[in-house]
Design an enzyme around this catalytic site. Structure first.
Site, PDB file in Angstrom:
ATOM      1  N   THR A 151      34.178 -51.367  69.022  1.00 16.96           N
ATOM      2  CA  THR A 151      33.581 -51.023  70.315  1.00 16.96           C
ATOM      3  C   THR A 151      34.739 -51.013  71.317  1.00 16.96           C
ATOM      4  OG1 THR A 151      32.901 -53.316  70.619  1.00 16.96           O
ATOM      5  CG2 THR A 151      31.247 -51.789  69.809  1.00 16.96           C
ATOM      6  N   THR A 188      29.450 -58.453  69.744  1.00 14.37           N
ATOM      7  CA  THR A 188      29.129 -58.689  68.348  1.00 14.37           C
ATOM      8  C   THR A 188      30.354 -58.834  67.495  1.00 14.37           C
ATOM      9  OG1 THR A 188      27.054 -57.512  68.416  1.00 14.37           O
ATOM     10  CG2 THR A 188      28.076 -57.714  66.279  1.00 14.37           C
ATOM     11  N   GLU A 275      39.084 -60.597  74.585  1.00  9.91           N
ATOM     12  CA  GLU A 275      38.980 -59.822  75.814  1.00  9.91           C
ATOM     13  C   GLU A 275      39.980 -60.300  76.872  1.00  9.91           C
ATOM     14  OE1 GLU A 275      34.986 -59.889  77.303  1.00  9.91           O
ATOM     15  OE2 GLU A 275      34.997 -57.809  76.675  1.00  9.91           O
ATOM     16  N   ASN A 399      34.774 -57.760  81.946  1.00  7.20           N
ATOM     17  CA  ASN A 399      33.362 -58.122  81.901  1.00  7.20           C
ATOM     18  C   ASN A 399      32.615 -57.762  83.168  1.00  7.20           C
ATOM     19  OD1 ASN A 399      32.691 -59.488  79.297  1.00  7.20           O
ATOM     20  ND2 ASN A 399      34.593 -60.512  79.849  1.00  7.20           N
ATOM     21  N   THR A 404      30.188 -50.470  85.012  1.00  5.95           N
ATOM     22  CA  THR A 404      30.216 -49.755  86.282  1.00  5.95           C
ATOM     23  C   THR A 404      31.237 -48.624  86.258  1.00  5.95           C
ATOM     24  OG1 THR A 404      31.781 -51.360  87.132  1.00  5.95           O
ATOM     25  CG2 THR A 404      29.460 -51.725  87.608  1.00  5.95           C
TER      26      THR A 404
END
Lengths: 404, 404
Positions: A151, A188, A275, A399, A404
Site C-alpha cells: 500500500t 495491515t 511510517e 497520518n 486529504t
C-alpha cells in the site's frame, strides 16, 4: 524514508507453488494490486489472523478456511473492512471467481485485502484482476506479488533462504507488506511464507503461530492493530523427506528454527519501513523473571511516544526509559536492580546514572541509524527482543495528510 | 498552543490553609518555582500517587506521610527521580528545613517535585526557596503557587467553587500542572485541592482516590505515566458542620459530588493544555456491559496515534475509530451493534457507515476546536468519559527538541 531497508535480492521459486500478479485497478491506476497464489495438490496452509473485533470480511473467511487451501487471492487498495454482509458476499464472490478460473473449490480459496476501511470492493476490477493474475502464474512470480500487496510501503519486502532440515534441502521464500497499523487506513500487516518442506495441516497451523510469535508479534510501530492482519504459511511438501506431523518432535523444532530467520528478517524490515521511520531500534530486555514480563517492559518502551520522539531527536534522555520501565506492569520491580545500556554504553546501573556515563557517549549511540536499547531487570534469566522505529514529523504528516 | 484554556479567575482563599511561593532558582532563573502550603492544626490530607516502579524520592516520602500532614513543599525544575538514596536524603532534608522554618515535625511535611529526571536537587536553592516562601505564606497565595508548580505548561491552571453541603457553605480551590507525561522529563501531573469542609483523615484518603478516579484518571495525552504524579486533598474543617467520617454515608457522597466538578474541570484543562494540543476531544462510550469495558474502549481511542493524527488533521477517518474499537480488549464485542457519532452526526450505525452520513458533515465536526466522539456499544447500560488532545507536529517538536 526507510532505515537501511535491504533490497529483495533473488527470490527462490518454491516447487509446488505458483504466483501471479495483475493490475486490477481496485483503487490504484496502472500498478500491480492483485496477486493469486496456487498450491499444487498435497500442499497445506496454516495461518494467524488479527484479533480485532472488527475483523474484515476476508479475514472472517480465511480464518475459517485455512488448513487445506489450494489458492490465495490478495488485493491492495481496499481492505473490505467494516463492510458488513455485503463485504462478506464480495469476498465470497471473489473466491468463487478464483475457484472457477483455477479449477478448485470455492471453499479452498483464501481471500486477503488491504487498504481503505469502510468502502465496498469494485467487483468488476477484482474479477478482471483475478483473470489476469491467473494467466500470469508461475513459480517465479514472488517479486511481482511483493509489489502487488504494497500500500504505502516505500519498497517491496521479500526474501529467500535455503536450509537442510532432517538431511533434506528445503527452501523458503516470504513476503510482507505494512507493519501492524503503521499504514493507517491503508494499513495491515500481510505476510506470506512459502516452503517446499513437508508438514501436516496441523503442523502448518502451529508453525504459523510459532513463527508469528517470534517475528511479527515482536514488531510495533505505533501500537495499533489492524482489521486485516494476517500471516499464512504455505507448505508444498515437494522437497520430499518424512512429513513433519508432530509439533513435539525434534524434526518440528528443527524446521521451525530453520524458517524463523526468514520471518524475523521480514518483521525487522517492516519496522525499518515504518511510517516516517528515521531510526530502527531494537529493544532487548534481559534478566527478567519471565518472558511475559520482559515483553511487557520491551513493548512499553517501544510504544512510548516520549521515547520514540527522543529517538527521533537522537536525544539520550534516559529519564524517559526509566519512566517507561517504571510504568510497565511488572509486579515488585526493584528499580535499584535495573541496568540500562545503549548499544555498549552503560547509561544506568542499579537505577542510577552510571558513574562513567557521559551525555556525549549516549548521544553518539543515538546518532546511529540503528541501535539497541538493553534493559537488565536483575531478577531472572528470561529475555525478549522487540523491534520498532522512531516517531518523526513525517509520521504525523503521513497520518494527518493521508486522506486529504 | 492550548485549546480554549480558561484563565484562573478569582481564587477563593480556604480558611485554615496558607500558601506561599518563591523564586528558588532550582533550575529556572527569575521565576516562581517553589511553593509551601501550611494547614492549621486539625486539618487532614489524603493523596493518590503514581504507580510507577520508578516512583521519585518525594513520592516515596509523601505516600508514607500523607494523612495528617501539616505542610507541603513543591518545587518545579527537578523531579528528584532516579536519584536513589541521595535523592531520598535530599527530600528528607527539604522536609526537615520546612519543619524547622514552620515549627512542625519533619514527618508532617510532604515533598513534591517535578522536572528533569536523574539529576540531584540543588539543596542550597531549595533551602533559600523554602525560607522565602515561608515568609510569603497567606490564604491568598494560590495564584502564585499555581505559577510556581508549572514546568512547560503554557498557563497556570486553577479554579474555585462554592457549594452548600449538609446545609453548610463550603469552598474549594484547586490547582494542577501537567497532564500525565504530557511534559516529557519535565513531566508529571501534580494537583492540589484545598477545601474548608470537615472530614476525617480516613475520609480524606478515600476522597482523594474517588476524585482522582473521576478526573485525573480520565485524562490522557500520550498514555505515558510519570515518576512523580501526585494528587493531594487538604481539608481544613474550618467551614464547621458535622465531620464527615463515613465513606458509606450520604454526607460523604454529597461532599464528593460537590467537589468533583472542580477536579474534573482541572483535569479537562490539563488536556486542553496538552503538549502541542490543537484540539480537545471528549471520548464518551455508552451502552457498555460494564464501566471497565467502556473505559477500555475510550482509552484505546484516546491513546491511538492514528486517531490523534486524524484529529489533528480534522480528517473524519472513521475507519480508524473502528480499528481502535476493534482492538480494545472487550470480549465478544459485536461490531454489528456499534454506533459511532461525532458530536450530533451519526457516522456509523450497526458497524457500517450510516446511510445519511457524509464526509462533509464529519469534517465539519472535526474542524471544531473541541468535539465529542460517542461510541454506543449496544450491549448494556454502562458509560464512561475520557478527555484527550490531538497528536500534532508540535507534540513531536516539543518532545524531540526539549533537551536540545
Amino acid at each position: 524514508m526507510a532505515v537501511n531497508l535491504p533490497p529483495m535480492g533473488d527470490l527462490l521459486p518454491i516447487d509446488g507453488l505458483s504466483i501471479g500478479a495483475a493490475k486490477a485497478g481496485v483503487k490504484y491506476a496502472d500498478r500491480l494490486d492483485l496477486a493469486v497464489m496456487v498450491l499444487d495438490a498435497g500442499g497445506v496452509t496454516g495461518g494467524v489472523f488479527t484479533k480485532s473485533a472488527f475483523a474484515a470480511a476476508p479475514v472472517v473467511l480465511a480464518r475459517q478456511r485455512v488448513g487445506a487451501a489450494r489458492a490465495l487471492v490478495v488485493n491492495s487498495g481496499n481492505a473490505n473492512a467494516a463492510t458488513g454482509e455485503r463485504g462478506l458476499a464480495d469476498a465470497r464472490a471473489t473466491c468463487a471467481h478464483v475457484a472457477t478460473v483455477l479449477g478448485v473449490q470455492e471453499s479452498e480459496v483464501l481471500p486477503f485485502s488491504t487498504g481503505v476501511i469502510g468502502e465496498f470492493l469494485d467487483m468488476d476490477a477484482m474479477r478482471r484482476g483475478v483473470d489476469a493474475a491467473a494467466v500470469a502464474v508461475s513459480p517465479s512470480g514472488w517479486a511481482d506479488a511483493a509489489h502487488a500487496i504494497m500500500t504505502t510501503d516505500t519498497a517491496p519486502k521479500a526474501l529467500s533462504r535455503s536450509a537442510t532440515v532432517g538431511g533434506v534441502p528445503i527452501r523458503a521464500t516470504g513476503m510482507v507488506k505494512g507493519s501492524g497499523m503503521i499504514r493507517p487506513d491503508m494499513a495491515t500487516l500481510l505476510a506470506f511464507l512459502g516452503t517446499d518442506a513437508a508438514v501436516s495441516a496441523d503442523v502448518a497451523a502451529t508453525l504459523a503461530r510459532d513463527l508469528a510469535e517470534r517475528s511479527f508479534n515482536r514488531v510495533t510501530i505505533d501500537g495499533d492493530t489492524s482489521t486485516n492482519d494476517s500471516f499464512v504459511v504455505m507448505a508444498t511438501g515437494k522437497a520430499g523427506g518424512r512429513v513433519v506431523d508432530d509439533t513435539a518432535s525434534s524434526a518440528y523444532r528443527e524446521l521451525r528454527d530453520a524458517l524463523a530467520p526468514v520471518v524475523v528478517e521480514l518483521a525487522e524490515r517492516t519496522a525499518r519501513d515504518g511510517e516516517g521511520a528515521t531510526k530502527f531500534m531494537t529493544v532487548r530486555v534481559e534478566q527478567g523473571a519471565s518472558a511475559p514480563e520482559c515483553l511487557e517492559v520491551a513493548f512499553t518502551i517501544a510504544h512510548s511516544p516520549l521515547i520514540k520522539t527522543a529517538v527521533f531527536a537522537g536525544d539520550p534522555n534516559w529519564g524517559r526509559f526509566c519512566m517507561a520501565i517504571g510504568r510497565a506492569h511488572v509486579a515488585d520491580l526493584d528499580p535499584g536492580a535495573v541496568d540500562l545500556y545503549l548499544d555498549d554504553v552503560c547509561v544506568a546501573r542499579g537505577g542510577l546514572m552510571a558513574d562513567e556515563y557521559t551525555e556525549e557517549a549516549g548521544a553518539a549511540v543515538m546518532a546511529r541509524d540503528e541501535f539497541t536499547v538493553r534493559v537488565l531487570l536483575g531478577r531472572g534469566d528470561a529475555s525478549e527482543t522487540v523491534w520498532t522505529s522512531d516517531l518523526s514529523y513525517d509520521y504525523v504528516r503521513i497520518n494527518a495528510e493521508y486522506r486529504t
